[in-house]
Scaffold this motif. Structure first.
Motif, mmCIF file in Angstrom:
data_model
loop_
_atom_site.group_PDB
_atom_site.id
_atom_site.type_symbol
_atom_site.label_atom_id
_atom_site.label_comp_id
_atom_site.label_asym_id
_atom_site.label_seq_id
_atom_site.Cartn_x
_atom_site.Cartn_y
_atom_site.Cartn_z
ATOM 1 N N LYS A 24 0.825 -1.207 0.000
ATOM 2 C CA LYS A 24 0.000 0.000 0.000
ATOM 3 C C LYS A 24 0.862 1.262 0.000
ATOM 4 O O LYS A 24 1.779 1.418 0.813
ATOM 5 N N ALA A 25 0.524 2.184 -0.902
ATOM 6 C CA ALA A 25 1.314 3.402 -1.085
ATOM 7 C C ALA A 25 1.319 4.274 0.167
ATOM 8 O O ALA A 25 2.355 4.834 0.538
ATOM 9 N N LEU A 26 0.184 4.423 0.813
ATOM 10 C CA LEU A 26 0.125 5.289 1.991
ATOM 11 C C LEU A 26 0.970 4.719 3.127
ATOM 12 O O LEU A 26 1.661 5.464 3.833
ATOM 13 N N VAL A 27 0.946 3.411 3.292
ATOM 14 C CA VAL A 27 1.777 2.763 4.313
ATOM 15 C C VAL A 27 3.251 2.970 3.986
ATOM 16 O O VAL A 27 4.059 3.302 4.867
ATOM 17 N N ALA A 28 3.596 2.807 2.723
ATOM 18 C CA ALA A 28 4.976 3.005 2.290
ATOM 19 C C ALA A 28 5.413 4.447 2.521
ATOM 20 O O ALA A 28 6.515 4.706 3.013
ATOM 21 N N ASP A 29 4.546 5.382 2.178
ATOM 22 C CA ASP A 29 4.887 6.798 2.339
ATOM 23 C C ASP A 29 5.130 7.139 3.810
ATOM 24 O O ASP A 29 6.095 7.845 4.134
ATOM 25 N N GLN A 30 4.281 6.648 4.682
ATOM 26 C CA GLN A 30 4.456 6.911 6.117
ATOM 27 C C GLN A 30 5.718 6.254 6.658
ATOM 28 O O GLN A 30 6.398 6.806 7.529
ATOM 29 N N ALA A 31 6.040 5.085 6.145
ATOM 30 C CA ALA A 31 7.271 4.407 6.563
ATOM 31 C C ALA A 31 8.496 5.206 6.145
ATOM 32 O O ALA A 31 9.462 5.345 6.918
ATOM 33 N N LEU A 32 8.480 5.719 4.916
ATOM 34 C CA LEU A 32 9.603 6.542 4.452
ATOM 35 C C LEU A 32 9.728 7.804 5.297
ATOM 36 O O LEU A 32 10.840 8.229 5.644
ATOM 37 N N GLU A 33 8.593 8.415 5.637
ATOM 38 C CA GLU A 33 8.615 9.608 6.498
ATOM 39 C C GLU A 33 9.220 9.285 7.860
ATOM 40 O O GLU A 33 9.870 10.128 8.482
ATOM 41 N N SER A 34 9.029 8.045 8.311
ATOM 42 C CA SER A 34 9.541 7.632 9.630
ATOM 43 C C SER A 34 10.988 7.194 9.592
ATOM 44 O O SER A 34 11.591 6.984 10.650
ATOM 45 N N GLY A 35 11.548 7.024 8.368
ATOM 46 C CA GLY A 35 12.965 6.698 8.283
ATOM 47 C C GLY A 35 13.317 5.435 7.522
ATOM 48 O O GLY A 35 14.477 5.005 7.547
ATOM 49 N N ALA A 36 12.354 4.834 6.815
ATOM 50 C CA ALA A 36 12.660 3.657 6.013
ATOM 51 C C ALA A 36 13.500 4.039 4.797
ATOM 52 O O ALA A 36 13.447 5.171 4.310
ATOM 53 N N ASP A 37 14.275 3.062 4.303
ATOM 54 C CA ASP A 37 15.213 3.298 3.200
ATOM 55 C C ASP A 37 14.865 2.538 1.937
ATOM 56 O O ASP A 37 15.529 2.692 0.912
ATOM 57 N N MET A 38 13.846 1.689 1.992
ATOM 58 C CA MET A 38 13.583 0.777 0.875
ATOM 59 C C MET A 38 12.133 0.321 0.916
ATOM 60 O O MET A 38 11.530 0.223 1.995
ATOM 61 N N LEU A 39 11.564 0.039 -0.265
ATOM 62 C CA LEU A 39 10.209 -0.476 -0.391
ATOM 63 C C LEU A 39 10.264 -1.930 -0.839
ATOM 64 O O LEU A 39 11.065 -2.291 -1.700
ATOM 65 N N ASN A 40 9.389 -2.743 -0.269
ATOM 66 C CA ASN A 40 9.317 -4.158 -0.630
ATOM 67 C C ASN A 40 7.859 -4.496 -0.878
ATOM 68 O O ASN A 40 7.080 -4.644 0.061
ATOM 69 N N ASP A 41 7.468 -4.577 -2.157
ATOM 70 C CA ASP A 41 6.071 -4.732 -2.537
ATOM 71 C C ASP A 41 5.841 -6.109 -3.145
ATOM 72 O O ASP A 41 6.260 -6.383 -4.272
ATOM 73 N N VAL A 42 5.136 -6.973 -2.415
ATOM 74 C CA VAL A 42 4.914 -8.334 -2.893
ATOM 75 C C VAL A 42 3.958 -8.390 -4.074
ATOM 76 O O VAL A 42 3.809 -9.443 -4.714
ATOM 77 N N SER A 43 3.310 -7.273 -4.394
ATOM 78 C CA SER A 43 2.411 -7.224 -5.550
ATOM 79 C C SER A 43 3.051 -6.543 -6.746
ATOM 80 O O SER A 43 2.388 -6.359 -7.772
ATOM 81 N N ALA A 44 4.323 -6.162 -6.641
ATOM 82 C CA ALA A 44 5.036 -5.481 -7.737
ATOM 83 C C ALA A 44 4.270 -4.253 -8.227
ATOM 84 O O ALA A 44 4.186 -3.990 -9.416
ATOM 85 N N MET A 45 3.671 -3.516 -7.292
ATOM 86 C CA MET A 45 2.960 -2.262 -7.545
ATOM 87 C C MET A 45 1.629 -2.471 -8.273
ATOM 88 O O MET A 45 1.069 -1.523 -8.810
ATOM 89 N N GLU A 46 1.101 -3.683 -8.266
ATOM 90 C CA GLU A 46 -0.209 -3.945 -8.877
ATOM 91 C C GLU A 46 -1.353 -3.720 -7.895
ATOM 92 O O GLU A 46 -2.411 -3.217 -8.272
ATOM 93 N N PHE A 47 -1.179 -4.084 -6.643
ATOM 94 C CA PHE A 47 -2.255 -3.959 -5.664
ATOM 95 C C PHE A 47 -2.657 -2.499 -5.496
ATOM 96 O O PHE A 47 -3.844 -2.177 -5.422
ATOM 97 N N ASP A 48 -1.680 -1.616 -5.427
ATOM 98 C CA ASP A 48 -1.931 -0.179 -5.284
ATOM 99 C C ASP A 48 -1.053 0.555 -6.291
ATOM 100 O O ASP A 48 0.135 0.774 -6.045
#
Length: 343
Positions: free
Chosen positions: A158-182
């Protein structure tokens, strides 16, 4: 015109011919390639007969991942802050326990930490965005407040979850849907410039193991990932920032999983670093006759070693200390060891 696939026959032997090529800038070399077509028998050809563009993709060193060089194997430690993940659900779903576990994984040898707030095990139900954010973002922020010194990946569809994680200090995205789900995940990856792992899955967690079918699982998964990488590049995401994951256990039978593991070196042709996530999966339990998921570390190590032998750079595992020990021994045997500096 029929598509041709090229699988480097990866080797690690110290008796390396002068004509051999280095696979993905890593520790494997190859001087032969399996040339595969869907409607013909495979052929073995000399690596020197490769088309130039294919040779470049197979041989080019992969870009560092969040500052980590990929000329040596990297271990991604799994931290599930969920109540229902298949092998460790509920163990680390409180913030203090999650932070303590993250520090333990790092001390045990994790190069990267992968934090997930939604189980994607077979049969799992979708978690609302706000709940997934409340599980993951505070843990990432807490780790950054104590100067956690390893890259942090957010495991989400989910994009919103990813965005909030990056705001909190994450360095990488791991999307098991390869950006299809969202589909909005494309923009998050493009705007942030952070690395993103694109994984193949057939179906959703709720139904992906019902009756997965493929024409040729190795080639079908390759084609899917190639298409998703092309879409990412079309939206301004650099290939150097993409990691490819064949998605072991996600809409695959036991035989599908084994075929993918045998053919892992094919995926270097995508020109990306590779991630292997087979830790504690059911097929390991079936083959080893090990019912309890948390008892499948030896089988996980066996699959990890198979991936190392084919040049896979990133290994996502639960049992970090044990797998790290196995990787260090494999690395010392394969590439050498000195008492002064380790390798």
């Amino acid at each position: 015109m029929e598509k041709t696939y090229y699988r480097a026959i990866a080797r690690t032997d110290t008796a390396r011919p002068d004509s051999a090529l280095t696979l993905a800038g890593g520790w494997c070399w190859f001087d032969e390639v399996e040339m595969i077509r869907r409607d013909a028998d495979p052929e073995i050809i000399p690596a020197t007969h490769l088309p130039e563009d294919v040779m470049i993709r197979l041989c080019s060193a992969r870009a560092p991942l969040a500052g980590l060089a990929l000329d040596a194997p990297r271990i991604m430690g799994i931290l599930n802050v969920t109540p229902d993940s298949f092998s460790d659900g509920g163990q680390f779903d409180l913030e203090d326990a999650a932070v303590a576990r993250a520090l333990e994984l790092r001390q045990n040898g994790a190069d990267i930490l992968d934090i997930g707030g939604e189980s994607t095990r077979p049969g799992a139900e979708e978690v609302p965005e706000d709940e997934e954010i409340s599980r993951t973002a505070p843990v990432i922020a807490a780790l950054r407040q104590i100067d956690f010194d390893a890259p942090i990946s957010i495991d989400t569809r989910k994009a919103l979850v990813a965005d909030q994680a990056l705001e909190s200090g994450a360095d990488m995205l791991n999307d098991v849907s390869a950006m299809e789900f969202d589909p909005a995940m494309v923009e998050v990856a493009q705007v942030s410039g952070m690395p993103i792992c694109l994984m193949h899955a057939q179906g959703l967690p709720g139904d992906m193991q019902d009756d997965p079918r493929y024409s040729d699982v190795l080639l079908d998964v390759y084609d899917y990932l190639e298409d998703r990488i092309a879409l990412a590049e079309a939206h301004g995401i650099e290939r150097a920032n993409i990691i490819a994951d064949p998605g072991i256990g996600f809409g695959k039978t036991l035989q599908h999983n084994l075929a993918l593991i045998r053919g892992l070196s094919l995926f270097h042709g995508l020109g990306c670093s590779l991630l292997l996530g087979a830790s504690r999966k059911r097929f390991i339990g079936t083959i080893s006759q090990t019912e309890e998921a948390d008892q499948r570390m030896p089988g996980t190590l066996a699959v990890t070693l198979a991936g190392l032998a084919q040049g896979v750079q990133i290994h996502r595992v639960h049992d970090v200390a044990e797998i790290a020990q196995g990787v260090r021994l494999w690395d010392a045997i394969t590439r050498g060891y000195s008492e002064e500096g380790g390798r």
